[in-house]
Scaffold this motif. Structure first.
Motif, PDB file in Angstrom:
ATOM      1  N   VAL A 179       0.790  -1.218   0.000  1.00 57.59           N
ATOM      2  CA  VAL A 179       0.000   0.000   0.000  1.00 57.59           C
ATOM      3  C   VAL A 179       0.828   1.276   0.000  1.00 57.59           C
ATOM      4  CG1 VAL A 179      -1.433   1.350   1.538  1.00 57.59           C
ATOM      5  CG2 VAL A 179      -2.114  -0.927   0.949  1.00 57.59           C
ATOM      6  N   TYR A 180       1.828   1.332   0.848  1.00 61.73           N
ATOM      7  CA  TYR A 180       2.619   2.552   0.928  1.00 61.73           C
ATOM      8  C   TYR A 180       3.445   2.770  -0.325  1.00 61.73           C
ATOM      9  CZ  TYR A 180       1.535   3.858   5.686  1.00 61.73           C
ATOM     10  OH  TYR A 180       0.904   4.290   6.814  1.00 61.73           O
ATOM     11  N   LEU A 181       3.933   1.683  -0.914  1.00 59.38           N
ATOM     12  CA  LEU A 181       4.715   1.844  -2.141  1.00 59.38           C
ATOM     13  C   LEU A 181       3.835   2.378  -3.257  1.00 59.38           C
ATOM     14  CD1 LEU A 181       6.995  -1.316  -2.161  1.00 59.38           C
ATOM     15  CD2 LEU A 181       7.556   1.020  -1.538  1.00 59.38           C
ATOM     16  N   LEU A 182       2.606   1.911  -3.294  1.00 63.01           N
ATOM     17  CA  LEU A 182       1.678   2.414  -4.300  1.00 63.01           C
ATOM     18  C   LEU A 182       1.424   3.899  -4.056  1.00 63.01           C
ATOM     19  CD1 LEU A 182      -0.196   1.888  -6.640  1.00 63.01           C
ATOM     20  CD2 LEU A 182      -1.944   1.117  -5.049  1.00 63.01           C
ATOM     21  N   ALA A 183       1.223   4.242  -2.790  1.00 62.31           N
ATOM     22  CA  ALA A 183       0.983   5.641  -2.464  1.00 62.31           C
ATOM     23  C   ALA A 183       2.185   6.494  -2.856  1.00 62.31           C
ATOM     24  CB  ALA A 183       0.695   5.790  -0.968  1.00 62.31           C
TER      25      ALA A 183
ATOM     26  N   LEU C 199       3.776  -2.161  16.619  1.00 62.65           N
ATOM     27  CA  LEU C 199       2.546  -2.018  15.854  1.00 62.65           C
ATOM     28  C   LEU C 199       1.946  -3.380  15.526  1.00 62.65           C
ATOM     29  CD1 LEU C 199       0.580  -0.471  13.935  1.00 62.65           C
ATOM     30  CD2 LEU C 199       2.324  -0.668  12.193  1.00 62.65           C
ATOM     31  N   TYR C 200       2.784  -4.283  15.065  1.00 59.56           N
ATOM     32  CA  TYR C 200       2.257  -5.567  14.614  1.00 59.56           C
ATOM     33  C   TYR C 200       1.921  -6.494  15.765  1.00 59.56           C
ATOM     34  CZ  TYR C 200       3.101  -3.988  10.010  1.00 59.56           C
ATOM     35  OH  TYR C 200       3.044  -3.250   8.862  1.00 59.56           O
ATOM     36  N   ILE C 201       2.654  -6.370  16.872  1.00 56.26           N
ATOM     37  CA  ILE C 201       2.277  -7.148  18.052  1.00 56.26           C
ATOM     38  C   ILE C 201       0.884  -6.725  18.475  1.00 56.26           C
ATOM     39  CG2 ILE C 201       2.754  -7.578  20.480  1.00 56.26           C
ATOM     40  CD1 ILE C 201       5.672  -7.358  19.912  1.00 56.26           C
ATOM     41  N   PHE C 255       3.194  -8.685   6.038  1.00 56.12           N
ATOM     42  CA  PHE C 255       4.616  -8.581   5.749  1.00 56.12           C
ATOM     43  C   PHE C 255       4.821  -7.589   4.622  1.00 56.12           C
ATOM     44  CE2 PHE C 255       8.747  -9.941   6.436  1.00 56.12           C
ATOM     45  CZ  PHE C 255       9.401 -10.160   5.240  1.00 56.12           C
ATOM     46  N   GLY C 256       3.911  -7.626   3.678  1.00 60.89           N
ATOM     47  CA  GLY C 256       3.986  -6.681   2.572  1.00 60.89           C
ATOM     48  C   GLY C 256       3.868  -5.252   3.054  1.00 60.89           C
ATOM     49  N   ALA C 257       2.887  -5.037   3.935  1.00 67.68           N
ATOM     50  CA  ALA C 257       2.715  -3.692   4.457  1.00 67.68           C
ATOM     51  C   ALA C 257       3.942  -3.276   5.255  1.00 67.68           C
ATOM     52  CB  ALA C 257       1.473  -3.637   5.340  1.00 67.68           C
ATOM     53  N   LEU C 264      10.117   1.150   5.761  1.00 64.34           N
ATOM     54  CA  LEU C 264      10.646   2.331   5.083  1.00 64.34           C
ATOM     55  C   LEU C 264      10.744   3.497   6.056  1.00 64.34           C
ATOM     56  CD1 LEU C 264       9.317   3.447   1.618  1.00 64.34           C
ATOM     57  CD2 LEU C 264       9.886   5.108   3.337  1.00 64.34           C
ATOM     58  N   LEU C 265       9.634   3.742   6.749  1.00 68.13           N
ATOM     59  CA  LEU C 265       9.601   4.855   7.686  1.00 68.13           C
ATOM     60  C   LEU C 265      10.597   4.646   8.818  1.00 68.13           C
ATOM     61  CD1 LEU C 265       5.754   5.128   7.726  1.00 68.13           C
ATOM     62  CD2 LEU C 265       7.275   6.926   6.964  1.00 68.13           C
TER      63      LEU C 265
END
Lengths: 347, 332, 322
Positions: A179-183, C199-201, C255-257, C264-265
């Protein structure tokens, strides 16, 4: 630890149960609303949200009261603290003492309650204005997302066949795209162009961009459950009966499908709002969301980054605002889901 | 010798509208080596009664009162740790729906072995050998291979046999079979009942057979308890209850069985009306609303008729009964 | 089983193709401005723009442009940045991978352990103070933007409490390669790992708790209790084992998110030289070739990881194995 299958329900009269189901759709709504009302944390979160919205709407009023323009640099400004005039940007006492540091929180609502940022601007006032933008973007994006996703979900689920297959494949691909990469991709490209839709021109700095982008990226998230629900409804007896009777599709959609889709959609509202707020703040933090001179909670956090160790209030305040709002939305989202969709088809 | 003695068992569930009593003052006994059939409609409280005896109801929402003694040991106030020793070893449960009764992610061999090793200290090889024996006893073909199968690879009938094998794995004195044949086809039903009968002979266990099918009761049970709306309305030796039923509900149940002989029925008989919703407080007899022989006095709590093995909860005495009971076939 | 694997691989290829087309359309076919000018970056000379137009085939048809893009990304890997003149993008991306992988892998381990703990404990002690407390903490964890949490962690560990025993071991912001120093690598990553995992926990602890509670109302749990098994065994071997299945599927999705967003952040906030930070710099400089490369490589990685997770699912759930 479990109740056996044939406890309370089975003994209740099936005749009565059928009757209840046949009663108009206001039955389950009233029931759900009552359940929601009784849930104290849900009520508390609604109150919190209302307060947040109210405060952000009062942003111009507060700015007026302060007599400042929170969007204009105020590097040479002065304010009164305890009867003395104090410069907004102070000589830095750390390092080589060559820089300037904005003043910290005065905790006085009359001015610079949360201190000043790099440009000498009043953080508290900017916080309110930023909140307005953040909430506006979140609300508009949520609306767009829900409308689009419902449309796609209904078309795919109801029409079936090739249309469904194509739409589902597209949704699968979109959903597989992080989602973030798309954004990021959309933002970076749209920020460097100007979209001319004929009736309206969207420039790079417009708020419409984050609204549009956030609205689009979460469409698969909502469209897939909506489509699944439509598929189920399509096979339900009352829809099959309506189709068999030859009723026009539009009527079936309006009377049978849509009202039964509402719970699924409504459950998504608080969830999407929360997601949108967080996504917008992340994009703005990365400088690809809200663009200056506009502010949002995300941009203020970015503003506060260089001041993190000296004047943490600038970065902390918008973050806390986000946490409070998103927490309230999450609690509300849980409660709404419990009231409307106990089987949990929505994550 | 009495193995299980249940007295004045009362089970209530907490609900939004206050406590709902689902089982009212139920009493029954099970002797060594005998089969007690508990029969009644869905919602009559038969399963809940037995689950509460085993301590399998959620303690947070259920209140159980009364006396339950198994081999002269009171079960209701036993701490869970002690109760666990009894469950699976002395009293075993066979659940109603074989399709969902087994954990989907473990092989049936693992699930049988688990029960044995929970109660006995046996080597892995011995456990496996015993599991194969058990599967052979319940007539599952190729038992060694079956051990390594997962539940979803077996049919419903097979799974029920596995459940029976598991239940018998520690030679329990008492087996509670909760509608063991309801979820199965008729042919498979017959096989499973045969099996239960044979196993009862070979293992000598007592059985509490919960069912809604009078036919099953007639075939399998020594004694029967008829339950309605959370109460035992009639109990006694099977022959007595079938030949000379005392309670109008039992009449209704027996009349619902299409007869093998006699004129063909135009319409299958069913008892008119519905049982009361659980938790409804009724001043008198729970069956009064549907009873063709109801009298004004039935609005008060009915007494117990009979004081021997055969008893019923009804106002009708012997004389009134003879007049009230419709002739066989007349209800059609 | 082989058929399922092949089918899943085919689906993976299809999705990757779809994503590459989508990325292509976004970067090269969005109306509103000249893609060549976009790639050339700000203040580019007209000759550069012309050169780009030729190299990327903008004078040819769309499918050809797509082919050229894919070739330059994967085959010849000679995509170059125009903001940093001549810097080859793909090697740059590949160099940044170890940092991202270290971050993501460590966070994933923490996430799994943490959520298992939270989910099991909360479900086992349902409706007690412990349960409610864990759920509230989880809710708060979900509500914090990950980059803000990172900033707060930095504030505490680098500035405010840096001199106390709590955080004196925390090195300055930045990534230490494993090859350089294992201890340094570890110490530099601990706080980022925790930040990312929180966050994920929060999300997974709640979901696992809900799944476990639902599992407890299943028939097979009643059977297990009737067998006389201990509550611990029932929880771990029966309830948890079956509840893990949806857990695993969702893990794949999130995992993708994680890779695409939260990681990234986190890299940006903690100054870790991973793919995310690379993307961030490229965003600030409007360096499109870099963004193009990172987006495609990262997306492909996520899709592949998802496919692996799906195939692993067959190992965990015997029902899927046929």
């Amino acid at each position: 630890m479990s109740l056996p299958a044939d406890s309370n329900q089975a003994a209740a009269s099936p005749v009565a149960a059928r009757h209840l189901a046949a009663v108009s759709a206001r039955g389950p709504w009233a029931l759900a609303f009552r359940r929601l009302r009784r849930n104290r944390s849900a009520v508390a979160s609604v109150v919190v949200l209302l307060i947040v919205v109210l405060l952000t709407l009062l942003a111009p009023v507060y700015a007026d009261y302060l007599g400042v323009d929170p969007f204009r640099s105020n590097l040479r400004g002065q304010i009164e603290i305890g009867g003395e005039a104090v410069a907004v940007m102070q000589q830095s006492t750390t390092g080589l003492g060559l820089g300037v540091t904005p003043i910290g929180p005065t905790w006085n609502p009359a001015g610079y309650m949360l201190g000043a940022d790099n440009q000498g601007r009043d953080v508290a006032a900017r916080l309110l204005y930023g909140g307005r933008n953040s909430l506006l973007i979140a609300g508009a994006a949520t609306a767009i997302c829900l409308v689009l996703a419902t449309l796609v979900g209904i078309v795919a689920g109801f029409l079936g066949g090739v249309v469904d297959m194509v739409l589902s494949r597209i949704l699968d691909v979109l959903w597989a795209f992080p989602v973030y990469l798309l954004a990021i991709s959309l933002s970076i490209v749209l920020l460097t162009s100007t979209i001319d839709l004929g009736i309206v021109t969207i420039t790079a700095g417009s708020l419409a961009l984050p609204i549009f982008i956030i609205g689009i990226i979460y469409v698969p998230y909502v469209a897939r459950p909506v489509r699944a629900r439509v598929l189920t409804l399509r096979q339900s007896e009352f829809v099959l009966a309506a189709v068999g009777l030859g009723l026009p599709t539009q009527r079936i959609l309006r009377h049978d499908i849509l009202p039964n889709l509402m719970p699924t959609i409504i459950v998504f509202v608080p969830i999407l709002l929360a997601l949108a707020i967080v996504t917008e703040s992340a994009l703005s933090y990365l400088s690809i969301g809200v663009q200056p001179p506009d502010a949002s909670w995300g941009t203020i956090i970015q503003d506060g980054q260089s001041l993190l160790y000296s004047r943490p209030a600038v970065a902390l305040a918008p973050g806390i605002a986000i946490v409070i709002t998103v927490l309230a939305l999450n609690v509300l989202g849980d409660a709404v889901r419990d009231a409307l969709d106990p089987r949990g088809q929505v994550r | 010798m009495t193995l299980l003695d249940v007295n004045d068992l009362r089970v209530s569930f907490a609900s939004e509208r206050g406590p709902l009593t689902v089982v009212h003052d139920v009493s029954f006994t099970v002797g060594t080596g005998e089969v007690l059939g508990i029969v009644g409609e869905s919602g009559s409280g038969k399963t809940v009664s037995l689950l509460s005896v085993l301590g399998l109801l959620d303690k947070r929402v259920t209140t159980v009162t009364g006396q339950v003694s198994f081999r002269d040991q009171s079960l209701l106030d036993l701490p869970d740790r002690e109760m666990r020793k009894i469950r699976g070893r002395d009293i075993a449960l066979i659940s109603q729906d074989p399709m969902t009764a087994l954990t989907p992610v473990h092989t049936i061999g693992a699930q049988i072995a688990e029960q044995i090793r929970a109660h006995e200290d046996v080597s892995r090889k011995a456990v496996r050998a015993r599991a194969v024996e058990l599967l052979r006893d319940v007539r599952i073909p190729a038992p060694e291979q079956a051990l390594d199968r997962f539940p979803h690879e077996l049919s419903g009938g097979m799974r029920q046999r596995v459940a029976i094998a598991m239940a018998l794995s520690c030679n329990p004195a008492l087996v509670v079979a909760d509608e063991p044949t309801t979820a199965l086809d008729t042919t498979v039903q017959a096989q499973v009942l045969d099996l239960l009968r044979a196993l009862r002979q070979s293992h000598g266990s007592s059985v509490v057979l919960i069912t809604h099918d009078m036919g099953v009761v007639a075939e399998m049970a020594d004694r029967v308890a008829v339950m309605y709306a959370g109460r035992v309305v009639e109990t006694g030796p099977v022959a007595d209850v079938f030949n000379d039923p005392w309670h109008p509900y039992t009449w209704g149940l027996l009349a619902s069985i299409p007869p093998l002989t006699g004129p063909r029925q135009g319409r299958l008989y069913s008892i008119p009306g519905m049982p009361p919703a659980p938790g409804t407080a009724l001043p008198g007899c729970a069956y009064a609303a549907r009873c063709p022989s109801a009298m004004p006095i039935c609005q008060t709590p009915p007494p117990e008729q009979g004081d021997g093995a055969h008893r019923a909860l009804c106002f009708l005495d012997a004389g009134q009964r003879a007049k009230a009971r419709p002739k066989a076939g007349a209800l059609a | 089983m082989l058929a399922t694997v092949l089918a899943r691989l085919a689906q993976m290829i299809f999705v990757m193709f779809g994503i590459s087309v989508l990325v292509f359309l976004i970067f090269f076919a969005t109306p509103g401005s000249d893609p060549a000018a976009r790639i050339a970056g700000r203040n580019a000379a007209p000759e550069t723009v012309e050169q780009i137009r030729r190299e990327f085939g903008f004078d040819r048809s769309l499918p050809v442009q797509y082919a050229v893009m894919m070739k330059r990304l994967f085959v010849t890997r000679d995509l170059t940045s125009f903001v940093n003149r001549g810097q080859k993008v793909i090697p740059q991306v590949l160099d940044a991978v170890p940092a991202t992988l270290s971050l993501v892998a460590g966070a994933a381990v923490l996430w799994v352990i943490g959520s298992l703990f939270v989910g099991v404990v909360a479900a086992a002690m349902r409706d007690t103070v412990v349960d409610r407390g864990l759920m509230i903490l989880s809710l708060i964890g979900i509500s914090m933007p990950v980059f803000w949490l990172g900033e707060v962690m930095n504030l505490l560990s680098q500035s405010r409490f840096h001199d106390t025993w709590l955080f004196s071991w925390v090195p300055g912001l930045g990534y230490v390669p494993l090859s350089e120093s294992v201890g340094g690598w570890f110490k530099a990553l601990v706080i980022p790992w925790i930040t990312l995992a929180v966050l994920y926990i929060g999300i997974y602890g709640r979901i696992l708790r809900a799944n476990l509670i639902e599992a407890y109302s299943e028939d097979y749990i009643r059977t297990a209790r009737a067998k006389g098994l201990s509550p611990t065994r029932i929880m771990l071997r029966h309830a948890l084992r079956t509840s893990l299945l949806p857990f695993v599927t969702m893990f794949g999705l999130d995992f993708g998110a994680l890779v695409g967003g939260a990681a990234l952040l986190t890299e940006v906030v903690f100054g870790l030289n991973g793919v995310g930070r690379l993307t961030f710099h490229a965003l600030q400089n409007l360096d499109l070739p870099v963004i193009l490369a990172t987006v495609i490589y990262a997306s492909f990685f996520v899709v592949a990881a998802n496919a692996v997770v799906d195939m692993l699912y067959a190992v965990i759930d015997p029902r899927v194995r046929k």
